[in-house]
Design a protein around this motif. Sequence first.
Motif, mmCIF file in Angstrom:
data_model
loop_
_atom_site.group_PDB
_atom_site.id
_atom_site.type_symbol
_atom_site.label_atom_id
_atom_site.label_comp_id
_atom_site.label_asym_id
_atom_site.label_seq_id
_atom_site.Cartn_x
_atom_site.Cartn_y
_atom_site.Cartn_z
ATOM 1 N N LEU A 4 -20.854 32.651 -35.773
ATOM 2 C CA LEU A 4 -20.653 34.051 -36.154
ATOM 3 C C LEU A 4 -21.913 34.838 -35.841
ATOM 4 O O LEU A 4 -23.010 34.444 -36.217
ATOM 5 C CB LEU A 4 -20.335 34.138 -37.650
ATOM 6 C CG LEU A 4 -19.124 33.338 -38.125
ATOM 7 C CD1 LEU A 4 -19.033 33.374 -39.647
ATOM 8 C CD2 LEU A 4 -17.848 33.894 -37.512
ATOM 9 N N GLU A 6 -23.439 38.728 -36.144
ATOM 10 C CA GLU A 6 -23.249 40.084 -36.654
ATOM 11 C C GLU A 6 -24.106 41.084 -35.901
ATOM 12 O O GLU A 6 -25.120 40.730 -35.306
ATOM 13 C CB GLU A 6 -23.611 40.171 -38.147
ATOM 14 C CG GLU A 6 -22.863 39.228 -39.056
ATOM 15 C CD GLU A 6 -23.676 38.020 -39.412
ATOM 16 O OE1 GLU A 6 -23.494 37.493 -40.532
ATOM 17 O OE2 GLU A 6 -24.509 37.583 -38.594
ATOM 18 N N SER A 21 -20.286 44.639 -37.387
ATOM 19 C CA SER A 21 -19.367 43.848 -36.582
ATOM 20 C C SER A 21 -19.782 42.390 -36.638
ATOM 21 O O SER A 21 -20.969 42.079 -36.768
ATOM 22 C CB SER A 21 -19.370 44.316 -35.127
ATOM 23 O OG SER A 21 -18.973 45.662 -35.027
ATOM 24 N N CYS A 22 -18.807 41.515 -36.509
ATOM 25 C CA CYS A 22 -19.078 40.074 -36.518
ATOM 26 C C CYS A 22 -18.160 39.424 -35.495
ATOM 27 O O CYS A 22 -16.941 39.442 -35.646
ATOM 28 C CB CYS A 22 -18.822 39.505 -37.912
ATOM 29 S SG CYS A 22 -18.925 37.706 -38.024
ATOM 30 N N TRP A 36 -17.112 39.458 -45.758
ATOM 31 C CA TRP A 36 -18.483 39.953 -45.769
ATOM 32 C C TRP A 36 -19.088 39.703 -47.141
ATOM 33 O O TRP A 36 -18.442 39.965 -48.175
ATOM 34 C CB TRP A 36 -18.521 41.441 -45.456
ATOM 35 C CG TRP A 36 -18.170 41.760 -44.039
ATOM 36 C CD1 TRP A 36 -16.955 42.134 -43.554
ATOM 37 C CD2 TRP A 36 -19.061 41.727 -42.912
ATOM 38 N NE1 TRP A 36 -17.027 42.321 -42.195
ATOM 39 C CE2 TRP A 36 -18.310 42.091 -41.784
ATOM 40 C CE3 TRP A 36 -20.413 41.436 -42.755
ATOM 41 C CZ2 TRP A 36 -18.856 42.166 -40.500
ATOM 42 C CZ3 TRP A 36 -20.969 41.522 -41.484
ATOM 43 C CH2 TRP A 36 -20.199 41.882 -40.381
ATOM 44 N N THR A 77 -13.166 39.542 -33.591
ATOM 45 C CA THR A 77 -14.208 40.357 -34.231
ATOM 46 C C THR A 77 -13.762 40.857 -35.591
ATOM 47 O O THR A 77 -12.640 41.321 -35.754
ATOM 48 C CB THR A 77 -14.596 41.547 -33.338
ATOM 49 O OG1 THR A 77 -15.036 41.055 -32.077
ATOM 50 C CG2 THR A 77 -15.721 42.355 -33.974
ATOM 51 N N SER A 94 -23.839 39.390 -44.538
ATOM 52 C CA SER A 94 -23.462 38.264 -43.689
ATOM 53 C C SER A 94 -21.950 38.164 -43.616
ATOM 54 O O SER A 94 -21.269 38.399 -44.624
ATOM 55 C CB SER A 94 -24.012 36.953 -44.250
ATOM 56 O OG SER A 94 -25.421 36.987 -44.352
ATOM 57 N N CYS A 95 -21.456 37.803 -42.458
ATOM 58 C CA CYS A 95 -20.037 37.495 -42.386
ATOM 59 C C CYS A 95 -19.866 35.990 -42.517
ATOM 60 O O CYS A 95 -20.790 35.218 -42.229
ATOM 61 C CB CYS A 95 -19.403 38.023 -41.112
ATOM 62 S SG CYS A 95 -19.888 37.195 -39.601
ATOM 63 N N TRP A 114 -21.255 30.662 -41.534
ATOM 64 C CA TRP A 114 -22.001 31.874 -41.901
ATOM 65 C C TRP A 114 -22.781 32.416 -40.719
ATOM 66 O O TRP A 114 -23.300 31.668 -39.895
ATOM 67 C CB TRP A 114 -22.981 31.562 -43.030
ATOM 68 C CG TRP A 114 -22.308 31.267 -44.318
ATOM 69 C CD1 TRP A 114 -21.817 30.060 -44.724
ATOM 70 C CD2 TRP A 114 -22.029 32.188 -45.373
ATOM 71 N NE1 TRP A 114 -21.244 30.184 -45.973
ATOM 72 C CE2 TRP A 114 -21.366 31.479 -46.395
ATOM 73 C CE3 TRP A 114 -22.278 33.552 -45.554
ATOM 74 C CZ2 TRP A 114 -20.939 32.089 -47.575
ATOM 75 C CZ3 TRP A 114 -21.857 34.159 -46.727
ATOM 76 C CH2 TRP A 114 -21.202 33.428 -47.735
ATOM 77 N N GLY A 115 -22.889 33.742 -40.674
ATOM 78 C CA GLY A 115 -23.761 34.380 -39.711
ATOM 79 C C GLY A 115 -25.130 34.592 -40.310
ATOM 80 O O GLY A 115 -25.353 34.322 -41.493
#
Length: 124
Positions: A4, A6, A21-22, A36, A77, A94-95, A114-115
């Motif tokens: 991911l 972001e 955006s992710c 999120w 996305t 974080s996404c 996780w991003g």
Amino acid sequence: QVQLAESGGGSVQAGGSLRLSCVASGNTDRRYCMGWFRQAPEKEREGVAVIGKDGRTLYADSVKGRFTISKDNTKNTLYLQMNSLKPEDTAVYSCAAMSEPYECNLEIYKYEFWGQGPQVTVSS
């Protein structure tokens, strides 16, 4: 595995807007509920908004009516439109994505991927 990434964080004055955006890559077939989350300095991470594979959404009370979560499956996305931002929205966002078809909610432990998370800073 799902990766991911972001984008879209930044600084804004109170009352302003930002869109996060992710982009998901990798084994996206195993990506179920996505959401999120945010973590402010010296505070625990908290859920902001989630969206299931069926498109149903769930929001934290603190952001209802101001934030909108959405996704574009053709682009893999996830988005978070944040309006009427407040200083208390300042955090690292974080996404995240579930790897199993659990009930889609804000319970952080259910999210495996996780991003890194962009910083969102709202000044008064």
